[in-house]
Design an enzyme around this catalytic site. Sequence first.
Site, PDB file in Angstrom:
ATOM      1  N   ASP A  51      49.896 -14.304 -37.813  1.00  0.00           N
ATOM      2  CA  ASP A  51      49.231 -12.495 -37.821  1.00  0.00           C
ATOM      3  C   ASP A  51      49.477 -12.376 -38.020  1.00  0.00           C
ATOM      4  O   ASP A  51      50.230 -11.183 -39.209  1.00  0.00           O
ATOM      5  CB  ASP A  51      50.755 -12.183 -36.460  1.00  0.00           C
ATOM      6  N   TYR A 110      45.410  -4.518 -41.853  1.00  0.00           N
ATOM      7  CA  TYR A 110      46.813  -5.300 -42.649  1.00  0.00           C
ATOM      8  C   TYR A 110      45.721  -5.376 -44.019  1.00  0.00           C
ATOM      9  O   TYR A 110      46.780  -5.299 -45.210  1.00  0.00           O
ATOM     10  CB  TYR A 110      47.523  -6.790 -42.229  1.00  0.00           C
ATOM     11  N   LYS A 118      42.831  -9.037 -35.647  1.00  0.00           N
ATOM     12  CA  LYS A 118      42.830  -7.971 -34.735  1.00  0.00           C
ATOM     13  C   LYS A 118      41.441  -7.287 -35.106  1.00  0.00           C
ATOM     14  O   LYS A 118      41.372  -7.109 -35.797  1.00  0.00           O
ATOM     15  CB  LYS A 118      44.036  -7.536 -34.171  1.00  0.00           C
ATOM     16  N   HIS A 125      43.206  -4.151 -31.314  1.00  0.00           N
ATOM     17  CA  HIS A 125      44.376  -3.792 -31.696  1.00  0.00           C
ATOM     18  C   HIS A 125      45.177  -2.700 -30.673  1.00  0.00           C
ATOM     19  O   HIS A 125      46.155  -2.745 -30.421  1.00  0.00           O
ATOM     20  CB  HIS A 125      43.637  -3.665 -33.048  1.00  0.00           C
TER      21      HIS A 125
HETATM   22  N1  LIG Z   1      49.373  -4.759 -33.140  1.00  0.00           N
HETATM   23  C1  LIG Z   1      50.081  -4.321 -33.363  1.00  0.00           C
HETATM   24  O1  LIG Z   1      49.854  -3.178 -33.044  1.00  0.00           O
HETATM   25  C2  LIG Z   1      50.987  -4.472 -34.531  1.00  0.00           C
HETATM   26  C3  LIG Z   1      51.807  -3.046 -34.726  1.00  0.00           C
HETATM   27  C4  LIG Z   1      53.649  -4.137 -35.535  1.00  0.00           C
HETATM   28  C5  LIG Z   1      53.590  -4.750 -35.768  1.00  0.00           C
HETATM   29  N2  LIG Z   1      52.865  -6.092 -35.138  1.00  0.00           N
HETATM   30  C6  LIG Z   1      52.910  -7.010 -35.178  1.00  0.00           C
HETATM   31  O2  LIG Z   1      54.148  -7.747 -35.381  1.00  0.00           O
HETATM   32  C7  LIG Z   1      54.902  -8.037 -36.474  1.00  0.00           C
HETATM   33  C8  LIG Z   1      56.323  -7.898 -36.143  1.00  0.00           C
HETATM   34  O3  LIG Z   1      56.631  -6.629 -36.594  1.00  0.00           O
HETATM   35  P1  LIG Z   1      57.311  -5.683 -37.762  1.00  0.00           P
HETATM   36  O4  LIG Z   1      56.638  -6.325 -39.293  1.00  0.00           O
HETATM   37  O5  LIG Z   1      56.551  -4.084 -37.029  1.00  0.00           O
HETATM   38  O6  LIG Z   1      58.464  -5.752 -38.098  1.00  0.00           O
HETATM   39  P2  LIG Z   1      59.609  -6.914 -37.300  1.00  0.00           P
HETATM   40  O7  LIG Z   1      59.694  -7.920 -37.424  1.00  0.00           O
HETATM   41  O8  LIG Z   1      60.361  -6.079 -36.181  1.00  0.00           O
HETATM   42  O9  LIG Z   1      61.353  -5.899 -38.356  1.00  0.00           O
HETATM   43  C9  LIG Z   1      60.379  -6.683 -40.151  1.00  0.00           C
HETATM   44  C10 LIG Z   1      61.314  -6.133 -41.399  1.00  0.00           C
HETATM   45  O10 LIG Z   1      62.971  -6.872 -40.677  1.00  0.00           O
HETATM   46  C11 LIG Z   1      63.175  -7.332 -41.827  1.00  0.00           C
HETATM   47  N3  LIG Z   1      63.796  -8.510 -41.416  1.00  0.00           N
HETATM   48  C12 LIG Z   1      62.811  -9.165 -41.450  1.00  0.00           C
HETATM   49  N4  LIG Z   1      64.272 -10.358 -40.857  1.00  0.00           N
HETATM   50  C13 LIG Z   1      65.252 -10.211 -40.660  1.00  0.00           C
HETATM   51  C14 LIG Z   1      66.666 -11.184 -40.741  1.00  0.00           C
HETATM   52  N5  LIG Z   1      66.468 -11.861 -40.671  1.00  0.00           N
HETATM   53  N6  LIG Z   1      67.691 -10.019 -40.852  1.00  0.00           N
HETATM   54  C15 LIG Z   1      67.802  -8.785 -41.574  1.00  0.00           C
HETATM   55  N7  LIG Z   1      66.361  -8.214 -42.011  1.00  0.00           N
HETATM   56  C16 LIG Z   1      65.378  -8.435 -41.497  1.00  0.00           C
HETATM   57  C17 LIG Z   1      61.897  -7.351 -42.772  1.00  0.00           C
HETATM   58  O11 LIG Z   1      62.255  -7.281 -43.888  1.00  0.00           O
HETATM   59  P3  LIG Z   1      62.088  -8.897 -45.099  1.00  0.00           P
HETATM   60  O12 LIG Z   1      61.139  -8.369 -45.245  1.00  0.00           O
HETATM   61  O13 LIG Z   1      62.481  -7.405 -46.355  1.00  0.00           O
HETATM   62  O14 LIG Z   1      62.736  -9.644 -44.668  1.00  0.00           O
HETATM   63  C18 LIG Z   1      61.150  -5.888 -41.820  1.00  0.00           C
HETATM   64  O15 LIG Z   1      61.860  -5.239 -43.246  1.00  0.00           O
HETATM   65  C19 LIG Z   1      54.052  -7.963 -37.972  1.00  0.00           C
HETATM   66  O16 LIG Z   1      53.914  -8.053 -39.715  1.00  0.00           O
HETATM   67  C20 LIG Z   1      52.641  -7.159 -37.541  1.00  0.00           C
HETATM   68  O17 LIG Z   1      52.019  -8.739 -37.864  1.00  0.00           O
HETATM   69  C21 LIG Z   1      51.625  -5.647 -35.076  1.00  0.00           C
END
Ligand SMILES: NC(=O)c1ccc[n+]([C@@H]2O[C@H](COP(=O)([O-])OP(=O)(O)OC[C@H]3O[C@@H](n4cnc5c(N)ncnc54)[C@H](OP(=O)(O)O)[C@@H]3O)[C@@H](O)[C@H]2O)c1
Length: 280
Positions: free
Chosen positions: A49, A54, A83, A116
């Site tokens: 994704d 980004y 997106k 988005h």
């Molecule tokens: N559509 C939208 O508006 C929107 C908005 C935000 C995000 N997104 C999408 O959703 C994806 C995920 O959301 P996100 O990146 O915001 O946050 P997330 O997946 O909820 O959390 C990522 C964070 O958690 C840590 N982490 C990951 N796996 C872990 C584990 N097993 N144990 C402990 N910590 C862990 C990561 O650190 P490390 O990398 O250091 O492991 C990072 O700091 C994004 O990458 C993006 O593709 C979409």
Amino acid sequence: MIQHLQSKTTLYNGVEMPWVGLGVFKVEEGEELKEAVKAAIRFGYRSIDTAAIYGNESGVGEAIREALAENGLSREDLFVTSKVWNADLGYESTLAAYEASLAKLGLDYLDLYLIHWPVAGKYKEAWRALEKLYKESRVRAIGVSNFQVHHLEDLMAGAEWKPMVNQVEFHPKLTQKKLLHYTKEQGIQLEAWSPLMQGELIHDPVVQEIASRHGKSVAQVILRWDLQHGVVTIPKSTKEHRIAENGSLFDFELSDQEMERIDALNEDRRVGPDPDNFDF
Ligand SMILES: NC(=O)c1ccc[n+]([C@@H]2O[C@H](COP(=O)([O-])OP(=O)(O)OC[C@H]3O[C@@H](n4cnc5c(N)ncnc54)[C@H](OP(=O)(O)O)[C@@H]3O)[C@@H](O)[C@H]2O)c1
């Protein structure tokens, strides 16, 4: 049932989408990004994704090409999402944004293209552009992100096609009960962004207790909770061991009571912007 990392949900148009994918928000172009995408594909992830905003589509594309070659896979084995950003919402501008994303990724189609954010007065024109791309088989599925029920109703009132996916913030502090119910009723697949609340939930005592009972990590329990709710999930990590951990969700099951205990953590609390009140 969801049995392994390559298990898929079938969108209402018949396209299959993996239940688990890798998110790459806030990961800049460079080796770390490439290694994360390659580690995920090597481990068995088949969904990535990204988004124009980004700023990493070129690196994602490069990593995908290398990973396909190294793992003997073909493009059709992967599910790639991007997106259209707010500044590009409009009929012609969205069509152009799609071409720009494809060019950066080095792909000739996307599996899923999303609006988005629901920018008032702009998303309907953008949706017409997505419908055109879909009808011309330029993209396998189209959808939206950050749409509340009222945005979906407004969009669908004048649309030829319902969104196939709605990607929203979703985690135990924001369980989106109404939206989940509504999208299920409409046949729209809900997808969780920030499923781990960007790491904030890792120390939650209730989830910790459930996790230790199963011999799993907090992240694994939360991601499993997504799947058992019928929600696609795209955790982000750049660490190979966490990418593997987040993709290992298939040898345990949460009981109804455990699901309810996690549901009860809801506080309607967001880590990201509110789709009804944003100014970008
Ligand atoms: N559509 C939208 O508006 C929107 C908005 C935000 C995000 N997104 C999408 O959703 C994806 C995920 O959301 P996100 O990146 O915001 O946050 P997330 O997946 O909820 O959390 C990522 C964070 O958690 C840590 N982490 C990951 N796996 C872990 C584990 N097993 N144990 C402990 N910590 C862990 C990561 O650190 P490390 O990398 O250091 O492991 C990072 O700091 C994004 O990458 C993006 O593709 C979409």
